[in-house]
Write a protein that holds these residues in place. Structure first.
Motif, mmCIF file in Angstrom:
data_model
loop_
_atom_site.group_PDB
_atom_site.id
_atom_site.type_symbol
_atom_site.label_atom_id
_atom_site.label_comp_id
_atom_site.label_asym_id
_atom_site.label_seq_id
_atom_site.Cartn_x
_atom_site.Cartn_y
_atom_site.Cartn_z
ATOM 1 N N LEU A 1 0.832 -1.187 0.000
ATOM 2 C CA LEU A 1 0.000 0.000 0.000
ATOM 3 C C LEU A 1 0.875 1.248 0.000
ATOM 4 O O LEU A 1 1.830 1.341 0.769
ATOM 5 N N THR A 2 0.533 2.211 -0.875
ATOM 6 C CA THR A 2 1.209 3.497 -0.918
ATOM 7 C C THR A 2 0.149 4.587 -0.894
ATOM 8 O O THR A 2 -0.866 4.469 -1.573
ATOM 9 N N VAL A 3 0.380 5.631 -0.098
ATOM 10 C CA VAL A 3 -0.515 6.783 -0.065
ATOM 11 C C VAL A 3 0.284 7.984 -0.569
ATOM 12 O O VAL A 3 1.272 8.386 0.049
ATOM 13 N N HIS A 4 -0.139 8.497 -1.725
ATOM 14 C CA HIS A 4 0.499 9.669 -2.319
ATOM 15 C C HIS A 4 -0.240 10.921 -1.865
ATOM 16 O O HIS A 4 -1.458 10.906 -1.742
ATOM 17 N N TRP A 5 0.509 11.989 -1.630
ATOM 18 C CA TRP A 5 -0.054 13.277 -1.259
ATOM 19 C C TRP A 5 0.709 14.343 -2.015
ATOM 20 O O TRP A 5 1.689 14.021 -2.682
ATOM 21 N N PRO A 6 0.291 15.591 -1.954
ATOM 22 C CA PRO A 6 0.952 16.636 -2.749
ATOM 23 C C PRO A 6 2.355 16.987 -2.239
ATOM 24 O O PRO A 6 2.622 18.088 -1.798
ATOM 25 N N ARG A 7 3.222 16.017 -2.263
ATOM 26 C CA ARG A 7 4.643 16.187 -1.939
ATOM 27 C C ARG A 7 5.417 15.264 -2.853
ATOM 28 O O ARG A 7 4.856 14.365 -3.457
ATOM 29 N N VAL A 8 6.715 15.454 -2.902
ATOM 30 C CA VAL A 8 7.549 14.625 -3.772
ATOM 31 C C VAL A 8 7.527 13.169 -3.322
ATOM 32 O O VAL A 8 7.323 12.264 -4.128
ATOM 33 N N SER A 9 7.724 12.922 -2.037
ATOM 34 C CA SER A 9 7.725 11.546 -1.555
ATOM 35 C C SER A 9 6.355 11.204 -0.965
ATOM 36 O O SER A 9 5.678 12.061 -0.410
ATOM 37 N N PRO A 10 5.953 9.928 -1.088
ATOM 38 C CA PRO A 10 4.645 9.515 -0.555
ATOM 39 C C PRO A 10 4.565 9.641 0.962
ATOM 40 O O PRO A 10 5.569 9.582 1.665
ATOM 41 N N LEU A 11 3.354 9.789 1.451
ATOM 42 C CA LEU A 11 3.101 9.808 2.890
ATOM 43 C C LEU A 11 3.396 8.431 3.486
ATOM 44 O O LEU A 11 3.971 8.301 4.559
ATOM 45 N N LEU A 12 2.993 7.384 2.783
ATOM 46 C CA LEU A 12 3.213 5.996 3.186
ATOM 47 C C LEU A 12 3.647 5.252 1.930
ATOM 48 O O LEU A 12 2.993 5.370 0.894
ATOM 49 N N SER A 13 4.747 4.516 2.001
ATOM 50 C CA SER A 13 5.292 3.913 0.789
ATOM 51 C C SER A 13 5.500 2.412 0.932
ATOM 52 O O SER A 13 6.233 1.962 1.811
ATOM 53 N N HIS A 14 4.842 1.653 0.089
ATOM 54 C CA HIS A 14 5.013 0.213 -0.052
ATOM 55 C C HIS A 14 4.911 -0.562 1.262
ATOM 56 O O HIS A 14 5.711 -1.438 1.555
ATOM 57 N N ALA A 15 3.926 -0.229 2.051
ATOM 58 C CA ALA A 15 3.700 -0.940 3.318
ATOM 59 C C ALA A 15 3.004 -2.267 3.035
ATOM 60 O O ALA A 15 2.049 -2.326 2.260
ATOM 61 N N ASP A 16 3.507 -3.339 3.646
ATOM 62 C CA ASP A 16 2.858 -4.641 3.514
ATOM 63 C C ASP A 16 1.498 -4.576 4.186
ATOM 64 O O ASP A 16 1.362 -4.046 5.284
ATOM 65 N N VAL A 17 0.483 -5.114 3.503
ATOM 66 C CA VAL A 17 -0.866 -5.017 4.027
ATOM 67 C C VAL A 17 -1.686 -6.224 3.578
ATOM 68 O O VAL A 17 -1.430 -6.804 2.526
ATOM 69 N N ASP A 18 -2.641 -6.605 4.392
ATOM 70 C CA ASP A 18 -3.620 -7.620 4.037
ATOM 71 C C ASP A 18 -4.969 -6.914 4.020
ATOM 72 O O ASP A 18 -5.482 -6.520 5.066
ATOM 73 N N LEU A 19 -5.515 -6.707 2.837
ATOM 74 C CA LEU A 19 -6.752 -5.932 2.689
ATOM 75 C C LEU A 19 -7.970 -6.842 2.677
ATOM 76 O O LEU A 19 -7.957 -7.894 2.040
ATOM 77 N N PRO A 20 -9.052 -6.440 3.355
ATOM 78 C CA PRO A 20 -10.286 -7.233 3.307
ATOM 79 C C PRO A 20 -10.798 -7.352 1.867
ATOM 80 O O PRO A 20 -10.653 -6.425 1.060
ATOM 81 N N GLN A 21 -11.410 -8.478 1.551
ATOM 82 C CA GLN A 21 -11.913 -8.720 0.191
ATOM 83 C C GLN A 21 -12.889 -7.646 -0.255
ATOM 84 O O GLN A 21 -12.806 -7.140 -1.368
ATOM 85 N N ARG A 22 -13.828 -7.300 0.579
ATOM 86 C CA ARG A 22 -14.832 -6.286 0.214
ATOM 87 C C ARG A 22 -14.173 -4.929 -0.031
ATOM 88 O O ARG A 22 -14.563 -4.200 -0.923
#
Length: 171
Positions: A79-100
């Motif tokens: 998971l990556t969260v991009h925001w209006p900055r050069v580097s992402p707020l959160l970058s390539h974090a391992d995650v297990d997302l619910p199916q829904r």
């Protein structure tokens, strides 16, 4: 925000009759507990005082991105969260997302992003979100969603070796 630890949680959030893939984020800093929500608001994610009134237009410059790849340890979703900055707020974090969550994000191409202090947790989520919003400590908005080229929601299973029969073309 040096030294801030970011926590996140993927949940399905319902507005009226519509469900959204929601991503909850909070930051824990020993010196300034509201650093992450303040930084998010200063980058365009709006202050929300009533969670039922979040505008449904995507916030410019913000995006949730999910990629998935096969590794020696199995399928890894990041998971990556991009925001209006050069580097992402959160970058390539391992995650297990619910199916829904995955299904909603892929089909709607947007997600609901909620950023506040002590937001992530297992209990009393609606009350916690309402309390943060009413106290002026919640940044929230609908943001664009993009999935990486290899991302496949778990709800869509592929059938290996299966081909769809073609209809003959009438000439």
């Amino acid at each position: 925000m040096h030294g801030t630890q970011i926590r996140f949680q993927a949940v399905v959030w319902t507005f009226g009759e519509r469900d959204f893939a929601a991503l909850l984020m909070d930051g824990h800093s020993p010196h300034e507990p509201d650093a992450l929500p303040q930084a998010a608001r200063s980058r365009g994610l709006p202050l929300t005082t009533d969670i039922r009134r979040v505008p449904l237009a995507p916030v410019p410059g913000w995006r949730i991105e999910v990629t998935s790849e096969e590794t020696s340890r199995g399928r890894q979703t990041r998971l990556t969260v991009h925001w209006p900055r050069v580097s992402p707020l959160l970058s390539h974090a391992d995650v297990d997302l619910p199916q829904r969550w995955q299904q909603l994000a892929v089909t709607q191409r947007v997600g609901l992003l909620l950023i506040g202090s002590d937001l992530v947790g297992d209990r009393d989520l609606p009350e916690r979100v309402t309390r943060l919003a009413e106290s002026g400590s919640l940044a929230a908005g609908v943001v664009a969603f993009r999935s990486g080229s290899a991302f496949q929601p778990r709800t869509y299973d592929r059938i290996v070796g299966h081909r769809r029969a073609r209809r003959p073309v009438n000439r």
